[in-house]
Design a protein around this motif. Structure first.
Motif, PDB file in Angstrom:
ATOM      1  N   GLY A  14     -47.801 -23.509 -16.336  1.00 24.99           N
ATOM      2  CA  GLY A  14     -48.611 -22.345 -15.887  1.00 24.99           C
ATOM      3  C   GLY A  14     -49.905 -23.148 -15.520  1.00 24.99           C
ATOM      4  O   GLY A  14     -50.227 -24.305 -15.931  1.00 24.99           O
ATOM      5  N   LEU A  35     -44.467 -21.870 -19.180  1.00 21.67           N
ATOM      6  CA  LEU A  35     -43.999 -20.506 -18.916  1.00 21.67           C
ATOM      7  C   LEU A  35     -42.295 -20.588 -18.934  1.00 21.67           C
ATOM      8  O   LEU A  35     -41.748 -21.203 -18.069  1.00 21.67           O
ATOM      9  CB  LEU A  35     -44.184 -19.830 -17.986  1.00 21.67           C
ATOM     10  CG  LEU A  35     -45.820 -19.353 -18.126  1.00 21.67           C
ATOM     11  CD1 LEU A  35     -46.433 -19.225 -16.682  1.00 21.67           C
ATOM     12  CD2 LEU A  35     -46.141 -18.157 -18.833  1.00 21.67           C
ATOM     13  N   TRP A  37     -39.004 -18.408 -19.375  1.00 20.80           N
ATOM     14  CA  TRP A  37     -38.329 -17.061 -19.513  1.00 20.80           C
ATOM     15  C   TRP A  37     -36.980 -17.091 -20.297  1.00 20.80           C
ATOM     16  O   TRP A  37     -35.903 -17.254 -19.674  1.00 20.80           O
ATOM     17  CB  TRP A  37     -38.083 -16.352 -17.762  1.00 20.80           C
ATOM     18  CG  TRP A  37     -39.322 -16.068 -17.106  1.00 20.80           C
ATOM     19  CD1 TRP A  37     -39.598 -14.743 -17.048  1.00 20.80           C
ATOM     20  CD2 TRP A  37     -40.343 -16.800 -16.742  1.00 20.80           C
ATOM     21  NE1 TRP A  37     -40.803 -14.402 -16.493  1.00 20.80           N
ATOM     22  CE2 TRP A  37     -41.141 -15.627 -16.062  1.00 20.80           C
ATOM     23  CE3 TRP A  37     -40.568 -18.170 -16.425  1.00 20.80           C
ATOM     24  CZ2 TRP A  37     -42.526 -16.160 -15.331  1.00 20.80           C
ATOM     25  CZ3 TRP A  37     -41.631 -18.653 -15.692  1.00 20.80           C
ATOM     26  CH2 TRP A  37     -42.596 -17.686 -15.349  1.00 20.80           C
ATOM     27  N   PRO A  43     -42.154 -13.844 -19.993  1.00 23.97           N
ATOM     28  CA  PRO A  43     -41.969 -15.450 -20.501  1.00 23.97           C
ATOM     29  C   PRO A  43     -42.664 -15.421 -21.826  1.00 23.97           C
ATOM     30  O   PRO A  43     -43.231 -14.353 -22.406  1.00 23.97           O
ATOM     31  CB  PRO A  43     -42.994 -16.017 -19.510  1.00 23.97           C
ATOM     32  CG  PRO A  43     -43.899 -15.326 -19.146  1.00 23.97           C
ATOM     33  CD  PRO A  43     -43.292 -13.728 -19.035  1.00 23.97           C
ATOM     34  N   TYR A  45     -44.672 -18.769 -24.299  1.00 26.02           N
ATOM     35  CA  TYR A  45     -45.180 -20.218 -23.989  1.00 26.02           C
ATOM     36  C   TYR A  45     -44.537 -21.403 -24.820  1.00 26.02           C
ATOM     37  O   TYR A  45     -44.414 -20.935 -26.216  1.00 26.02           O
ATOM     38  CB  TYR A  45     -46.551 -20.096 -24.417  1.00 26.02           C
ATOM     39  CG  TYR A  45     -47.614 -19.561 -23.435  1.00 26.02           C
ATOM     40  CD1 TYR A  45     -47.512 -20.014 -22.013  1.00 26.02           C
ATOM     41  CD2 TYR A  45     -48.495 -18.461 -23.603  1.00 26.02           C
ATOM     42  CE1 TYR A  45     -48.345 -19.688 -21.129  1.00 26.02           C
ATOM     43  CE2 TYR A  45     -49.548 -18.003 -22.406  1.00 26.02           C
ATOM     44  CZ  TYR A  45     -49.382 -18.833 -21.203  1.00 26.02           C
ATOM     45  OH  TYR A  45     -50.130 -18.247 -20.072  1.00 26.02           O
ATOM     46  N   GLU A 113     -55.692 -16.956 -23.273  1.00 35.88           N
ATOM     47  CA  GLU A 113     -55.629 -17.643 -21.969  1.00 35.88           C
ATOM     48  C   GLU A 113     -57.125 -17.729 -21.670  1.00 35.88           C
ATOM     49  O   GLU A 113     -57.668 -16.654 -21.483  1.00 35.88           O
ATOM     50  CB  GLU A 113     -54.663 -16.735 -21.111  1.00 35.88           C
ATOM     51  CG  GLU A 113     -53.318 -16.582 -21.348  1.00 35.88           C
ATOM     52  CD  GLU A 113     -52.380 -15.726 -20.505  1.00 35.88           C
ATOM     53  OE1 GLU A 113     -51.221 -15.714 -20.432  1.00 35.88           O
ATOM     54  OE2 GLU A 113     -53.118 -14.700 -19.839  1.00 35.88           O
ATOM     55  N   PRO A 122     -47.117 -13.367 -23.270  1.00 32.37           N
ATOM     56  CA  PRO A 122     -48.056 -13.976 -22.145  1.00 32.37           C
ATOM     57  C   PRO A 122     -47.891 -13.079 -20.928  1.00 32.37           C
ATOM     58  O   PRO A 122     -46.654 -12.325 -20.830  1.00 32.37           O
ATOM     59  CB  PRO A 122     -47.357 -15.338 -21.732  1.00 32.37           C
ATOM     60  CG  PRO A 122     -46.784 -15.885 -23.115  1.00 32.37           C
ATOM     61  CD  PRO A 122     -46.196 -14.751 -23.673  1.00 32.37           C
ATOM     62  N   ASP A 124     -46.887 -12.267 -17.185  1.00 32.70           N
ATOM     63  CA  ASP A 124     -46.026 -12.686 -16.204  1.00 32.70           C
ATOM     64  C   ASP A 124     -46.628 -12.772 -14.883  1.00 32.70           C
ATOM     65  O   ASP A 124     -47.420 -11.829 -14.510  1.00 32.70           O
ATOM     66  CB  ASP A 124     -44.563 -11.953 -16.127  1.00 32.70           C
ATOM     67  CG  ASP A 124     -43.716 -12.246 -15.498  1.00 32.70           C
ATOM     68  OD1 ASP A 124     -43.993 -13.338 -14.110  1.00 32.70           O
ATOM     69  OD2 ASP A 124     -42.524 -12.268 -15.667  1.00 32.70           O
TER      70      ASP A 124
END
Length: 248
Positions: A14, A35, A37, A43, A45, A113, A122, A124
């Motif tokens: 990211g 990130l 998935w 996703p 972290y 963030e 988080p 996407d």
């Protein structure tokens, strides 16, 4: 970016600064979050191990994932605060990017963030939200009872989900609304409050919701209410819409 075809786990670096805290103690601070998935919908972290400031104490427990490998479970110790079993490492993961990274349980920490808090998971980077005004007449019914009727609506289009039709609360059938204590958090929209609906003797829990103070990006839905398309009959200009199928 890595994509494990077997487990369908995608990994990419990211661009946001990510920090997480435990009871106001800084746990990690990174400019290169991963990130990952683990699920197709959104996703999570992973933080490079060298950007972790808290102590990670192995518990001796392990957890197996077919796609990510065997995870070692750790307690997180930060300035006298402890989050028991809330971190995992996978030093022998088949996904090379994860071998030197730490996965922290999202709900156990306060996440940021850049300088803005995030909730639930988080955001996407491949999800998008558009809110468009529509003059198509909106009506929602359940078992023949009208739940909402409005000459217009704000339609919220969100990647991977059915359109959501937001109408004024005054357009709801107040006779069938029942209060709910449920509150949920969306990383894109904010905190939602709910209503249940009683039709006859049956109460349908939490099928209408609204955002009193949504995030700035979706201010158009402030104070409006939406109904789960999946659970009721939606009419646009008197045309019945097909009920969508989604994870909700």
């Amino acid at each position: 970016m890595a994509d494990n075809a077997r487990g369908r786990v995608k990994v990419e670096t990211g661009a946001k600064r990510v920090r997480l805290y435990l009871e106001n103690r800084l746990v990690a601070d990174t400019l290169r979050p991963l990130l990952v998935w683990e699920k197709p919908f959104y996703p999570t972290y992973y933080v490079p191990a060298e950007d972790v400031l808290a102590e990670l104490k192995p518990t001796g427990e392990t957890e197996h994932s077919p796609s990510r490998g065997d995870a070692q479970v750790h307690d997180v110790l930060a300035g006298g605060a402890t989050a028991a079993g809330k971190a995992r490492t996978v030093p022998e993961s088949p996904l090379e990017e994860l071998r030197d990274a730490v996965r922290f349980d999202f709900d156990a920490f306060d996440w940021f963030e850049e300088d803005e808090p995030i909730y639930t998971h988080p955001r996407d980077p491949y999800s998008r939200i558009d809110v468009l005004s529509s003059s198509r007449r909106f009506r929602a019914e359940l078992d023949g009872v009208v739940l909402a009727d409005s000459p217009n609506s704000m339609i919220l289009f969100e990647t991977g989900l059915p359109p959501r039709y937001y109408v004024p609360i005054t357009a709801l059938n107040q006779d069938v609304l029942r209060p709910s204590e449920t509150v949920t958090h969306c990383p894109y929209k904010g905190a939602a409050t709910y209503w249940s609906v009683q039709v006859g003797e049956q109460v349908h829990n939490d099928i209408i919701w609204g955002y009193r103070t949504p995030f700035p990006e979706v201010q158009k839905i402030t104070g409006l209410a939406a109904v789960y398309n999946e659970k009721v009959d939606i009419y646009l200009d008197d045309v019945l819409q097909e009920r969508p199928k989604s994870r909700y």
